[in-house]
Design an enzyme around this catalytic site. Structure first.
Site, PDB file in Angstrom:
ATOM      1  N   SER A 187       0.820  -1.215   0.000  1.00  0.00           N
ATOM      2  CA  SER A 187       0.000   0.000   0.000  1.00  0.00           C
ATOM      3  C   SER A 187       0.855   1.267   0.000  1.00  0.00           C
ATOM      4  CB  SER A 187      -0.937   0.002   1.205  1.00  0.00           C
ATOM      5  OG  SER A 187      -0.189  -0.172   2.392  1.00  0.00           O
ATOM      6  N   ASP A 429      -2.627   6.120  11.599  1.00  0.00           N
ATOM      7  CA  ASP A 429      -1.772   5.735  10.481  1.00  0.00           C
ATOM      8  C   ASP A 429      -0.538   6.634  10.464  1.00  0.00           C
ATOM      9  OD1 ASP A 429      -0.491   5.079   8.170  1.00  0.00           O
ATOM     10  OD2 ASP A 429      -2.257   5.205   6.863  1.00  0.00           O
ATOM     11  N   HIS A 432       1.757   5.420   6.279  1.00  0.00           N
ATOM     12  CA  HIS A 432       1.497   5.995   4.956  1.00  0.00           C
ATOM     13  C   HIS A 432       1.619   7.512   5.025  1.00  0.00           C
ATOM     14  CE1 HIS A 432      -0.623   2.067   5.005  1.00  0.00           C
ATOM     15  NE2 HIS A 432      -0.090   1.978   3.803  1.00  0.00           N
TER      16      HIS A 432
END
Ligand SMILES: *[C@@H]1O[C@H](CO)[C@@H](O)[C@H](O)[C@H]1NC(C)=O
Ligand SMILES: *[C@@H]1O[C@H](CO)[C@@H](O)[C@H](O)[C@H]1NC(C)=O
Length: 465
Positions: A187, A429, A432
């Protein structure tokens, strides 16, 4: 591959390897040598990312030995090409470009573009305005998810000793004309893929001149996307592959299925990698998760299932499997292959799954131990890449991500938005990146690599006039 094409590479690879030794997973952008150049020149070519070396790091000095001798170890560098457009004075006060021995031989200069700093650039950053790009998926659309500050979108990566070519999305597209560019990985690479779509989109006066060929919207659930840029007859694609090697399942006596990872088998998606002109690989974060990290009844080689296996060693073997595949199936005269190095996560007070956080960070870190950190897996990646015949370019982005504790979605990722709770989230998160943001810089470095480094032979035709 034709033996004629191989010969120059035989000479060039050792040079490259030495030169690019310092690159690792995220940052190394290796450059291809001009295969038509004499071997001496080939030796002096410096890669952006990193250069695979066939030779030990402390091999004898290349410039004084015949071609087969290993070149001296060099930092991952890009040649500073005359193509660098005159641009505004660099922020710091960079000394003249460093001249290396090999460079002198070639009459050029080199520069490690991964050695640098983030500079504030209110004028030219971000490359696309927050909330304007339809290809940023919800998980990275921080502004849309309520992130109030925007300072994190206004930093530009500036190498210490040289200038990057000024980013030009139109020119990037022109260089991709008639070609396919594919990102393959987890990802984090989808994060980079979305960034690339957004920055290239800015070059289109008519934004409907790009589209996903099957009409798919980008979601986490789907593993393959192909975006076509009609006016440039090129595609930018993403293929999900968490490990680059093959995931599978096995059934135990109770007929329960269990996941396994075949570390000596290339991922099934490899059939899609062939014949692509520019490939950008990564794998990394998944090796630190649950079953992969524990390594219990999970890793397989041949028919052997290891009851217990070290995940770092598994990573090394998996990368070697990948490297063998590239060496066997890809032709440096036709394709450019990048390996993007590890992207740093910034969890405070816990890990991704145990309450770690990074919310409230609005500025990069400029000092501290994190700046110098370089994970052992990057050393492994450098080692594997330097042993390859194919001159993979290491996008050595680890260090530049070390600074950016401010760039993560934290509480402004997808889950927060979906749940309508902006801040009181258990899981943040901090791996990312918000878009616009840090991956835009990785793509600028890919652009720089394509501009500054020699192209595969078969491209010259299209690009050099
Ligand atoms: C990549 O960058 C790190 C610093 O973050 C450096 O130690 C390493 O040598 C670099 N690798 C290459 C191949 O340039
Ligand atoms: C960007 O690249 C295009 C195509 O090569 C060129 O026409 C244009 O002048 C460039 N723009 C800048 C600002 O350099």
């Amino acid at each position: 591959m034709p033996s004629a094409a191989l010969l120059p590479w035989r000479l060039a690879v050792p040079l490259l390897a030495l030169i690019s030794v310092p690159f690792l997973l995220p940052l190394a952008l290796p450059f291809l040598l001009r295969s038509s150049a004499p071997s001496r020149q080939a030796l002096s070519v410096h890669r952006l990312d990193w250069i695979p070396s066939l030779v030990p790091l402390n091999a004898p000095d290349q410039s004084t030995t015949p071609p087969p001798a290993p070149p001296p170890p060099l930092a991952s560098t890009l040649p500073v090409a005359p193509t660098s457009p005159p641009s505004p004075p660099p922020p710091a006060s960079p000394p003249p470009l460093e001249m290396g021995r090999d460079d002198e031989a070639a009459g050029g200069t080199t520069c490690d573009v991964y050695d640098g700093e983030w500079v504030r650039d209110e004028e030219a950053r971000p490359l696309y305005a927050p909330e304007t790009c339809p290809y940023v998926d919800e998980a990275y659309a921080c502004a849309s998810n309520g992130r109030p500050d925007a300072g994190y979108t206004r930093w530009r990566w500036a190498p210490r000793r040289c200038r990057l070519p000024r980013f030009n999305a139109t020119d990037f597209l022109a260089r991709l004309r008639g070609k396919r560019l594919m990102l393959i990985g987890d990802s984090m690479n989808r994060n980079q893929f979305e960034s690339l779509l957004c920055i290239l989109r800015e070059a289109l006066p008519d934004k409907t001149r790009m589209f996903e060929t099957h009409g798919y919207r980008i979601t986490k659930g789907r593993g393959y996307f192909v975006f076509k840029f009609v006016d440039y007859d090129c595609t930018v694609e993403f293929v999900r592959s968490h490990f680059l090697v093959r995931e599978g399942v096995r059934y135990n006596r109770q007929r329960n299925s269990n996941p396994i990872l075949q570390i000596d088998g290339i991922d099934k998606t490899a059939t899609r990698w062939r014949k692509v002109d520019v490939l950008v690989f990564n794998t990394g974060h998944w090796w630190t998760h649950g079953k992969t990290a524990r390594g219990k009844n999970y890793y397989m080689e041949g028919k052997t299932l290891y009851p217990q296996f070290d995940s770092t060693e598994a990573y090394r073997r998996a990368l070697k499997t990948w490297a063998r595949w590239i060496d066997k199936n890809m032709d440096p005269a036709k394709s450019v292959v990048f390996y993007r190095g590890y992207s740093t996560a910034h969890f405070r007070g816990g890990e991704w799954d145990s309450g770690g956080s990074c919310n409230g960070e609005t500025e990069p870190t400029f000092r501290g131990a994190v700046i110098g950190s370089y994970p052992p897996k990057m050393r492994i990646a450098e080692e594997v890449i330097s042993g390859m015949r194919f001159p993979v370019r290491l996008l050595n982005v680890t260090k530049l991500t070390n600074f950016r504790k401010d760039g993560h979605p934290s509480v402004y990722g997808k889950a927060a938005a979906a749940a309508g709770r902006k801040v009181s989230r258990r899981k943040q998160d901090c791996s990312h990146w918000c878009l616009p943001g840090v991956p835009d810089a990785w793509n600028e470095l890919i652009y720089a690599s394509l501009v500054m480094d020699p192209k595969p032979r078969s491209w010259k035709h299209h690009l050099d006039h």
